[in-house]
Design a protein around this motif. Structure first.
Motif, PDB file in Angstrom:
ATOM      1  N   UNK A   1       0.629  -1.162   0.020  1.00 20.59           N
ATOM      2  CA  UNK A   1       0.126  -0.004  -0.016  1.00 20.59           C
ATOM      3  C   UNK A   1       0.771   1.191  -0.097  1.00 20.59           C
ATOM      4  N   UNK A   2       0.187   2.319  -0.506  1.00 19.61           N
ATOM      5  CA  UNK A   2       0.835   3.442  -0.239  1.00 19.61           C
ATOM      6  C   UNK A   2       0.074   4.313   1.041  1.00 19.61           C
ATOM      7  N   UNK A   3       0.775   4.586   2.114  1.00 20.18           N
ATOM      8  CA  UNK A   3      -0.112   4.997   3.245  1.00 20.18           C
ATOM      9  C   UNK A   3      -0.725   6.445   3.151  1.00 20.18           C
ATOM     10  N   UNK A   4      -0.159   7.152   1.989  1.00 20.63           N
ATOM     11  CA  UNK A   4      -0.626   8.591   1.959  1.00 20.63           C
ATOM     12  C   UNK A   4      -1.874   8.594   0.965  1.00 20.63           C
ATOM     13  N   UNK A   5      -2.365   7.589   0.487  1.00 22.36           N
ATOM     14  CA  UNK A   5      -3.478   7.633  -0.703  1.00 22.36           C
ATOM     15  C   UNK A   5      -4.562   6.761   0.086  1.00 22.36           C
TER      16      UNK A   5
ATOM     17  N   UNK B   1       4.066  11.957   7.173  1.00 22.84           N
ATOM     18  CA  UNK B   1       3.327  11.419   8.268  1.00 22.84           C
ATOM     19  C   UNK B   1       2.129  11.950   8.540  1.00 22.84           C
ATOM     20  N   UNK B   2       1.995  13.305   7.933  1.00 23.24           N
ATOM     21  CA  UNK B   2       0.874  13.828   8.214  1.00 23.24           C
ATOM     22  C   UNK B   2      -0.504  13.269   6.854  1.00 23.24           C
ATOM     23  N   UNK B   3       0.206  13.524   5.981  1.00 23.67           N
ATOM     24  CA  UNK B   3      -0.479  13.054   4.855  1.00 23.67           C
ATOM     25  C   UNK B   3      -1.057  11.343   4.998  1.00 23.67           C
ATOM     26  N   UNK B   4      -0.153  10.558   5.570  1.00 25.55           N
ATOM     27  CA  UNK B   4      -0.739   9.167   6.007  1.00 25.55           C
ATOM     28  C   UNK B   4      -1.955   9.260   6.955  1.00 25.55           C
ATOM     29  N   UNK B   5      -1.873  10.276   7.935  1.00 26.10           N
ATOM     30  CA  UNK B   5      -2.794  10.227   8.976  1.00 26.10           C
ATOM     31  C   UNK B   5      -4.186  10.725   8.296  1.00 26.10           C
TER      32      UNK B   5
ATOM     33  N   UNK C   1       6.600   5.316  10.611  1.00 24.89           N
ATOM     34  CA  UNK C   1       7.552   6.356  10.671  1.00 24.89           C
ATOM     35  C   UNK C   1       7.924   7.062   9.324  1.00 24.89           C
ATOM     36  N   UNK C   2       7.787   8.364   9.224  1.00 24.60           N
ATOM     37  CA  UNK C   2       8.202   9.136   8.081  1.00 24.60           C
ATOM     38  C   UNK C   2       8.395  10.410   8.484  1.00 24.60           C
TER      39      UNK C   2
ATOM     40  N   UNK D   1       9.329  21.333  17.964  1.00 22.60           N
ATOM     41  CA  UNK D   1      10.238  20.931  16.727  1.00 22.60           C
ATOM     42  C   UNK D   1       9.089  20.234  15.793  1.00 22.60           C
ATOM     43  N   UNK D   2       9.901  20.251  14.634  1.00 17.96           N
ATOM     44  CA  UNK D   2       9.060  19.744  13.462  1.00 17.96           C
ATOM     45  C   UNK D   2       8.368  18.399  13.886  1.00 17.96           C
ATOM     46  N   UNK D   3       9.176  17.494  14.482  1.00 18.68           N
ATOM     47  CA  UNK D   3       8.718  16.000  14.749  1.00 18.68           C
ATOM     48  C   UNK D   3       7.464  16.055  15.717  1.00 18.68           C
ATOM     49  N   UNK D   4       7.744  16.803  16.652  1.00 20.05           N
ATOM     50  CA  UNK D   4       6.665  16.840  17.576  1.00 20.05           C
ATOM     51  C   UNK D   4       5.302  17.701  17.174  1.00 20.05           C
ATOM     52  N   UNK D   5       5.709  18.707  16.512  1.00 22.37           N
ATOM     53  CA  UNK D   5       4.495  19.375  15.809  1.00 22.37           C
ATOM     54  C   UNK D   5       3.812  18.547  14.822  1.00 22.37           C
ATOM     55  N   UNK D   6       4.434  17.746  14.206  1.00 25.69           N
ATOM     56  CA  UNK D   6       3.579  16.817  13.229  1.00 25.69           C
ATOM     57  C   UNK D   6       2.861  15.730  14.118  1.00 25.69           C
ATOM     58  N   UNK D   7       3.567  15.583  15.354  1.00 25.70           N
ATOM     59  CA  UNK D   7       2.690  14.466  16.002  1.00 25.70           C
ATOM     60  C   UNK D   7       1.434  15.015  16.533  1.00 25.70           C
ATOM     61  N   UNK D   8       1.705  16.354  17.264  1.00 31.04           N
ATOM     62  CA  UNK D   8       0.670  16.917  17.750  1.00 31.04           C
ATOM     63  C   UNK D   8      -0.683  17.117  16.644  1.00 31.04           C
TER      64      UNK D   8
END
Length: 324
Positions: free
Chosen positions: A57-61, A86-90, A80-81, A128-135
Motif C-alpha cells: 500500500x501507499x499509506x498516503x493515499x 506522516x501527516x498525509x498518511x494520517x 515512521x516518516x 520542533x518539526x517532529x513533535x509538531x507533526x505528531x501533535x
C-alpha cells in the motif's frame, strides 16, 4: 465498529501500517503471539515478517489504504516518516478507516520542553518539526473520532529494544567511541524509556478494551532513572566500561559538529557507508530535561504487563552485539 474484545470468537485481522520498520516488526510478531490475526501493511515487498500476509500500500493515499483494509477489523499505525508524509498518511487513514478502531502511535514529543510529572491532560506544546507533526496528527484523529471514528492514541517515550537504531544502536556506538558517558548535570534529565515489548502490550490492550476508545495513554517506564544511569547500564551490557566523564567543552563541540556530521551521514547512506553519528542539540537538551511521563492512566486503563528495565536493556544490548 466494536473493539476486538466484542468481536466473534474469530476476530477480524488487524492491519499494521509500517510493518517493515523497527516497531512495526515487533508489533506484527507480538499481535500474532497474542492470538490476533495480523496483516502486514508494507510500501515495498519483501520487507515484512515471514509467515504473515502482506498487503502492499501507499499509506498516503486513501484509496490504497481502503483496499488494504478490506476485511480488517482494526488498524495500528506504526508508520515512521518525515513530518509531511506522516501527516498525509494520517489524513488518508482517517478517510479510509471508517468505523474501524485505529491505534495510533504518537510520541512524548507532543509535550515539548515542559518539565515535571506530565499526564495526558497536559497541553500539547511541541517545539520542533517532529513533535509538531505528531501533535497535528493527534488533532486530525480527534476530529475523526468526533465524526464517529474510534481512535486510541499511545504516547511512548524513547522506544528501545532489539532493532532500535535511535535509542539502542546509536547510543551504544557513541558509548563505545567514548563520545557518550557520564554527562554530569547534562545527563540528569529523566530517561523516559519505553521497551518495545511494552508498547506492543499496550497496543494489544488498546485493541481489546472497549473503554479505551477516545483515550490517550502515556506508555513509559513507571520508575525512570536519569540518562546518566541509562548510559551506565547500557555501557555495562555492551562491554563499554569504564564509563568516561564527558566534559562540558566536549558537549559544546558535539553541538557544533552535529550539522556537518548529519550532512555527511545523509551522503554516506547513499553510498552504503557509515560516518560518525551526530549528536544534535535537541538530543542534548533531552538528556537534561526533567520531564516524567505519568503512567497511571495506562496502568488503570490498559493494564498490560511490563518488561523489567534490566531485562529490556539486556535484550537490546544482546541484539546490538550480535549485529554491530
Amino acid at each position: 465498529m466494536p473493539s476486538l474484545a466484542t468481536e466473534p470468537s474469530k476476530p477480524l485481522p488487524v492491519l499494521v501500517l509500517g510493518a517493515g520498520g523497527f516497531i512495526g516488526r515487533h508489533m506484527v510478531a507480538g499481535l500474532a503471539a497474542a492470538g490476533l490475526p495480523v496483516l502486514a501493511g508494507l510500501r515495498r515487498p519483501g520487507k515484512g515478517p515471514a509467515g504473515v500476509e502482506a498487503r502492499l500500500l501507499d499509506a498516503t493515499r486513501p484509496e490504497s489504504l481502503a483496499a488494504a483494509l478490506d476485511g480488517a477489523g482494526a488498524v495500528v499505525n506504526c508508520v515512521a516518516a518525515e513530518p509531511a508524509a506522516m501527516l498525509d498518511g494520517v489524513r488518508a487513514l482517517a478517510q479510509a478507516a471508517g468505523a474501524r478502531r485505529i491505534v495510533h502511535l504518537s510520541s512524548m514529543a507532543v509535550y515539548g520542553g515542559v518539565t515535571g510529572l506530565v499526564d495526558e491532560s497536559a497541553p500539547l506544546s511541541p517545539d520542533g518539526a517532529y513533535g509538531e507533526s505528531k501533535a497535528e496528527a493527534e488533532r486530525q484523529l480527534r476530529e475523526h473520532a468526533a465524526a464517529g471514528g474510534e481512535v486510541v492514541m499511545l504516547r511512548p517515550g524513547c522506544v528501545h529494544g532489539p532493532g532500535s537504531e535511535g535509542w539502542t544502536a546509536r547510543p551504544a556506538r557513541l558509548l563505545g567511541a567514548g563520545r557518550l558517558g557520564d554527562l554530569g548535570p547534562g545527563g540528569d534529565g529523566t530517561c523516559n524509556l519505553t521497551a518495545v515489548a511494552d508498547l506492543v502490550g499496550a497496543t494489544i490492550a488498546a485493541l481489546r478494551r472497549t473503554e479505551a476508545a477516545g483515550e490517550a495513554f502515556n506508555v513509559s517506564d513507571p520508575d525512570p532513572g536519569d540518562w546518566n544511569a541509562y548510559f551506565l547500564h547500557l555501557a555495562r551490557a555492551i562491554g563499554a566500561t569504564p564509563l568516561r566523564r564527558i566534559p562540558g567543552w566536549r558537549l559544546k563541540a558535539e553541538k557544533l559538529a552535529a550539522y556537518p556530521l548529519k550532512v555527511a551521514e545523509i551522503g554516506a547512506r547513499r553510498l552504503g557507508v557509515r560516518t560518525p553519528d551526530p549528536i544534535p542539540p535537541s538530543l542534548l537538551r533531552l538528556f537534561g530535561q526533567e520531564i516524567t511521563l505519568d503512567h497511571r492512566r495506562a496502568d488503570a486503563g490498559l493494564g498490560f504487563p511490563r518488561t523489567p528495565p534490566g531485562k529490556a536493556i539486556a535484550e537490546a544490548a544482546a541484539w546490538f552485539l550480535r549485529t554491530a
